[in-house]
Design a protein around this motif. Structure first.
Motif, PDB file in Angstrom:
ATOM      1  N   HIS A 276       0.827  -1.207   0.000  1.00  0.00           N
ATOM      2  CA  HIS A 276       0.000   0.000   0.000  1.00  0.00           C
ATOM      3  C   HIS A 276       0.859   1.253   0.000  1.00  0.00           C
ATOM      4  O   HIS A 276       1.949   1.279   0.573  1.00  0.00           O
ATOM      5  CB  HIS A 276      -0.927   0.021   1.211  1.00  0.00           C
ATOM      6  N   ALA A 277       0.326   2.324  -0.610  1.00  0.00           N
ATOM      7  CA  ALA A 277       0.979   3.631  -0.616  1.00  0.00           C
ATOM      8  C   ALA A 277       0.228   4.538   0.356  1.00  0.00           C
ATOM      9  O   ALA A 277      -0.209   4.092   1.409  1.00  0.00           O
ATOM     10  CB  ALA A 277       1.024   4.197  -2.027  1.00  0.00           C
ATOM     11  N   HIS A 278       0.080   5.821  -0.004  1.00  0.00           N
ATOM     12  CA  HIS A 278      -0.534   6.757   0.945  1.00  0.00           C
ATOM     13  C   HIS A 278      -2.043   6.548   1.059  1.00  0.00           C
ATOM     14  O   HIS A 278      -2.581   6.443   2.153  1.00  0.00           O
ATOM     15  CB  HIS A 278      -0.233   8.194   0.510  1.00  0.00           C
ATOM     16  N   LEU A 279      -2.740   6.488  -0.072  1.00  0.00           N
ATOM     17  CA  LEU A 279      -4.180   6.297  -0.066  1.00  0.00           C
ATOM     18  C   LEU A 279      -4.541   5.156  -1.011  1.00  0.00           C
ATOM     19  O   LEU A 279      -3.803   4.863  -1.953  1.00  0.00           O
ATOM     20  CB  LEU A 279      -4.895   7.577  -0.503  1.00  0.00           C
ATOM     21  N   THR A 280      -5.658   4.532  -0.764  1.00  0.00           N
ATOM     22  CA  THR A 280      -6.050   3.367  -1.552  1.00  0.00           C
ATOM     23  C   THR A 280      -7.178   3.721  -2.508  1.00  0.00           C
ATOM     24  O   THR A 280      -7.969   4.636  -2.272  1.00  0.00           O
ATOM     25  CB  THR A 280      -6.506   2.232  -0.631  1.00  0.00           C
ATOM     26  N   GLU A 281      -7.276   2.955  -3.590  1.00  0.00           N
ATOM     27  CA  GLU A 281      -8.294   3.229  -4.597  1.00  0.00           C
ATOM     28  C   GLU A 281      -8.875   1.964  -5.212  1.00  0.00           C
ATOM     29  O   GLU A 281      -9.947   2.002  -5.799  1.00  0.00           O
ATOM     30  CB  GLU A 281      -7.683   4.067  -5.729  1.00  0.00           C
ATOM     31  N   ARG A 282      -8.199   0.834  -5.090  1.00  0.00           N
ATOM     32  CA  ARG A 282      -8.645  -0.393  -5.740  1.00  0.00           C
ATOM     33  C   ARG A 282      -9.649  -1.113  -4.848  1.00  0.00           C
ATOM     34  O   ARG A 282      -9.553  -1.068  -3.624  1.00  0.00           O
ATOM     35  CB  ARG A 282      -7.456  -1.283  -6.045  1.00  0.00           C
ATOM     36  N   PRO A 283     -10.619  -1.800  -5.442  1.00  0.00           N
ATOM     37  CA  PRO A 283     -11.650  -2.467  -4.640  1.00  0.00           C
ATOM     38  C   PRO A 283     -11.088  -3.396  -3.573  1.00  0.00           C
ATOM     39  O   PRO A 283     -11.574  -3.414  -2.444  1.00  0.00           O
ATOM     40  CB  PRO A 283     -12.453  -3.239  -5.690  1.00  0.00           C
ATOM     41  N   GLU A 284     -10.054  -4.165  -3.928  1.00  0.00           N
ATOM     42  CA  GLU A 284      -9.503  -5.097  -2.945  1.00  0.00           C
ATOM     43  C   GLU A 284      -8.844  -4.369  -1.772  1.00  0.00           C
ATOM     44  O   GLU A 284      -8.876  -4.838  -0.629  1.00  0.00           O
ATOM     45  CB  GLU A 284      -8.497  -6.045  -3.605  1.00  0.00           C
ATOM     46  N   GLU A 285      -8.255  -3.200  -2.041  1.00  0.00           N
ATOM     47  CA  GLU A 285      -7.661  -2.404  -0.972  1.00  0.00           C
ATOM     48  C   GLU A 285      -8.737  -1.798  -0.077  1.00  0.00           C
ATOM     49  O   GLU A 285      -8.613  -1.770   1.153  1.00  0.00           O
ATOM     50  CB  GLU A 285      -6.799  -1.290  -1.562  1.00  0.00           C
ATOM     51  N   ILE A 286      -9.789  -1.301  -0.701  1.00  0.00           N
ATOM     52  CA  ILE A 286     -10.884  -0.690   0.049  1.00  0.00           C
ATOM     53  C   ILE A 286     -11.569  -1.721   0.938  1.00  0.00           C
ATOM     54  O   ILE A 286     -11.842  -1.467   2.118  1.00  0.00           O
ATOM     55  CB  ILE A 286     -11.886  -0.038  -0.922  1.00  0.00           C
ATOM     56  N   ALA A 287     -11.860  -2.910   0.393  1.00  0.00           N
ATOM     57  CA  ALA A 287     -12.494  -3.963   1.183  1.00  0.00           C
ATOM     58  C   ALA A 287     -11.584  -4.397   2.332  1.00  0.00           C
ATOM     59  O   ALA A 287     -12.047  -4.622   3.456  1.00  0.00           O
ATOM     60  CB  ALA A 287     -12.842  -5.148   0.289  1.00  0.00           C
ATOM     61  N   PHE A 288     -10.291  -4.492   2.078  1.00  0.00           N
ATOM     62  CA  PHE A 288      -9.312  -4.883   3.103  1.00  0.00           C
ATOM     63  C   PHE A 288      -9.320  -3.890   4.265  1.00  0.00           C
ATOM     64  O   PHE A 288      -9.441  -4.275   5.433  1.00  0.00           O
ATOM     65  CB  PHE A 288      -7.921  -4.940   2.459  1.00  0.00           C
ATOM     66  N   GLU A 289      -9.206  -2.597   3.959  1.00  0.00           N
ATOM     67  CA  GLU A 289      -9.137  -1.588   5.011  1.00  0.00           C
ATOM     68  C   GLU A 289     -10.442  -1.498   5.795  1.00  0.00           C
ATOM     69  O   GLU A 289     -10.433  -1.405   7.034  1.00  0.00           O
ATOM     70  CB  GLU A 289      -8.792  -0.229   4.413  1.00  0.00           C
ATOM     71  N   HIS A 290     -11.567  -1.510   5.097  1.00  0.00           N
ATOM     72  CA  HIS A 290     -12.841  -1.335   5.791  1.00  0.00           C
ATOM     73  C   HIS A 290     -13.236  -2.579   6.579  1.00  0.00           C
ATOM     74  O   HIS A 290     -13.933  -2.471   7.595  1.00  0.00           O
ATOM     75  CB  HIS A 290     -13.925  -0.924   4.800  1.00  0.00           C
ATOM     76  N   ALA A 291     -12.790  -3.746   6.152  1.00  0.00           N
ATOM     77  CA  ALA A 291     -13.011  -4.945   6.965  1.00  0.00           C
ATOM     78  C   ALA A 291     -12.267  -4.812   8.289  1.00  0.00           C
ATOM     79  O   ALA A 291     -12.803  -5.143   9.358  1.00  0.00           O
ATOM     80  CB  ALA A 291     -12.552  -6.190   6.211  1.00  0.00           C
ATOM     81  N   HIS A 292     -11.046  -4.304   8.243  1.00  0.00           N
ATOM     82  CA  HIS A 292     -10.299  -4.069   9.479  1.00  0.00           C
ATOM     83  C   HIS A 292     -10.992  -3.033  10.353  1.00  0.00           C
ATOM     84  O   HIS A 292     -11.057  -3.178  11.587  1.00  0.00           O
ATOM     85  CB  HIS A 292      -8.873  -3.628   9.162  1.00  0.00           C
ATOM     86  N   LEU A 293     -11.494  -1.970   9.741  1.00  0.00           N
ATOM     87  CA  LEU A 293     -12.205  -0.943  10.515  1.00  0.00           C
ATOM     88  C   LEU A 293     -13.418  -1.529  11.225  1.00  0.00           C
ATOM     89  O   LEU A 293     -13.635  -1.283  12.421  1.00  0.00           O
ATOM     90  CB  LEU A 293     -12.630   0.196   9.588  1.00  0.00           C
ATOM     91  N   LEU A 294     -14.217  -2.311  10.512  1.00  0.00           N
ATOM     92  CA  LEU A 294     -15.412  -2.892  11.115  1.00  0.00           C
ATOM     93  C   LEU A 294     -15.048  -3.872  12.223  1.00  0.00           C
ATOM     94  O   LEU A 294     -15.689  -3.896  13.281  1.00  0.00           O
ATOM     95  CB  LEU A 294     -16.258  -3.578  10.044  1.00  0.00           C
ATOM     96  N   GLN A 295     -14.019  -4.683  11.992  1.00  0.00           N
ATOM     97  CA  GLN A 295     -13.606  -5.629  13.025  1.00  0.00           C
ATOM     98  C   GLN A 295     -13.118  -4.894  14.274  1.00  0.00           C
ATOM     99  O   GLN A 295     -13.403  -5.299  15.404  1.00  0.00           O
ATOM    100  CB  GLN A 295     -12.509  -6.554  12.484  1.00  0.00           C
ATOM    101  N   PHE A 296     -12.374  -3.821  14.063  1.00  0.00           N
ATOM    102  CA  PHE A 296     -11.831  -3.063  15.190  1.00  0.00           C
ATOM    103  C   PHE A 296     -12.941  -2.447  16.025  1.00  0.00           C
ATOM    104  O   PHE A 296     -12.993  -2.624  17.251  1.00  0.00           O
ATOM    105  CB  PHE A 296     -10.890  -1.971  14.665  1.00  0.00           C
ATOM    106  N   PHE A 297     -13.850  -1.718  15.384  1.00  0.00           N
ATOM    107  CA  PHE A 297     -14.866  -0.998  16.151  1.00  0.00           C
ATOM    108  C   PHE A 297     -15.890  -1.941  16.784  1.00  0.00           C
ATOM    109  O   PHE A 297     -16.325  -1.705  17.918  1.00  0.00           O
ATOM    110  CB  PHE A 297     -15.541   0.054  15.281  1.00  0.00           C
ATOM    111  N   THR A 298     -16.288  -2.996  16.100  1.00  0.00           N
ATOM    112  CA  THR A 298     -17.244  -3.925  16.722  1.00  0.00           C
ATOM    113  C   THR A 298     -16.604  -4.631  17.911  1.00  0.00           C
ATOM    114  O   THR A 298     -17.242  -4.816  18.953  1.00  0.00           O
ATOM    115  CB  THR A 298     -17.772  -4.954  15.713  1.00  0.00           C
TER     116      THR A 298
END
Length: 354
Positions: A319-341
């Protein structure tokens, strides 16, 4: 734990996402997802890891490794991206514009509430960015709404809701403008308290929004119950000192000059307030990010871990500074959801009903 459903057994929505019969392939995802940051994957935000002399990238990667999120959750988020708002459109429902006062400053918070949270208490997530909130479909709030979170976008000083407002946290204004973070949390807690039960409030964002997250979790510790910062700088003086003279002069308008404004940079840097942190905090950085120091983030997180704080850093090699590809977006947001829940103690369920 989410279970990945067999494609031919998905209810209702299944046929909509599968382009008809189960024998037909799912439409391929685009290379880029609409609505990503304009800087994503541009040459100036993709490069070599930024390290302090003596730090080894291999050592940092070993200390803060990439972790795979839940596969079924990642697949579910990918399906939401593929739908593109055709049938999954909770985020397109009417929004609430909450007015928030911070002394003599007034700003708005755009709020989206999922159906299940209109009559009962739910945790709130505050997303910070430089963008001015728009009341239209977007895949990011769609993810969080479907996971049972109230989704808030505070238009604090510094957001692009008009030229003057965008400049309202520049230079010497930034120290006072940052108090909007504390005010936003207070307003959200007041608005969504039900029957005396105060909601948990989380904070997250990328780059500028990641820095807002870290400031909210450090200088204004106690305002947010958990925070996840992506592509965020922990030490602004260190960040500016590594820039070219030309870029340093340009950034001085926004943050300050490393020599003339050393005290201000200290005041607005998360590392200055690291000892105040009292709630769970996670950082995620890309190893190809030429703007954010991996070494600085390592120092920040290790300082927290040394006193037993729930703190983590993940460095993703590709990964670089910001993500744009679907697989990168799904990866990051899955981590976000797991963290907050996990930190808020709520079930991890994603409602896929249209």
């Amino acid at each position: 734990m989410l279970r990945a459903p067999a494609p031919c057994l998905l209810p209702g929505l299944v046929g909509l996402l599968m382009l008809g019969a189960c024998s037909r392939p799912v439409a391929p995802l685009p290379h880029r997802v609409l609505g990503v940051h304009a800087d994503a994957d541009s040459p100036r935000v993709v490069g070599a890891a930024l390290l302090t002399e003596g730090d080894s990238l291999d050592e940092l990667l070993a200390r803060h490794p990439r972790v795979e999120p839940d596969a079924a959750l990642t697949a579910t988020l990918t399906a939401i991206l593929a739908d593109g708002g055709q049938h999954l459109r909770w985020s397109a429902a009417p929004v609430e514009d909450l007015t928030c006062d911070n002394g003599d400053v007034r700003f708005r918070i755009q709020v989206r509430t999922p159906p299940a949270c209109r009559e009962r208490g739910c945790p709130v997530l505050a997303f910070y960015s430089t963008g001015c909130p728009e009341p239209a479909y977007h895949w990011r709030p769609e993810f969080f709404l479907r996971a049972g979170f109230i989704y808030a976008e505070p238009a604090v000083r510094g957001t692009a809701c008009g030229e003057a407002w965008a400049r309202a946290d520049n230079g010497p204004l930034r120290v006072a403008a940052a108090t909007d973070l504390e005010a936003a949390s207070r307003c959200l807690r007041q608005r969504f308290t039900r029957d005396g039960e105060v909601p948990q409030v989380g904070i997250f964002g990328w780059s500028y929004g990641g820095n807002q997250t870290l400031v909210g979790m450090t200088r204004f510790a106690g305002s947010y119950d958990a925070g996840f910062a992506l592509a965020a700088k922990t030490d602004l003086a260190s960040f500016l000192s590594r820039l070219s003279p030309e870029l340093r002069r340009a950034k001085a308008v926004e943050y300050g000059d490393p020599e003339r404004d050393a005290e201000r940079l200290r005041a607005i840097s998360p590392i200055t307030w690291v000892d105040r942190v009292e709630a769970p905090i996670a950082l995620k950085l890309g190893a190809r990010d030429p703007k954010v120091s991996l070494s600085d983030a390592d120092v920040f997180v290790r300082a927290l871990q040394a006193r037993g704080q729930d703190a983590s850093l993940m460095i993703v090699p590709e990964h670089a500074h910001l993500t744009e590809r679907p697989e990168e977006i799904a990866f990051e947001h899955a981590h976000l959801l797991q963290f907050f829940t996990a930190r808020f103690g709520v079930p991890l369920r994603v409602d896929m009903r249209p």
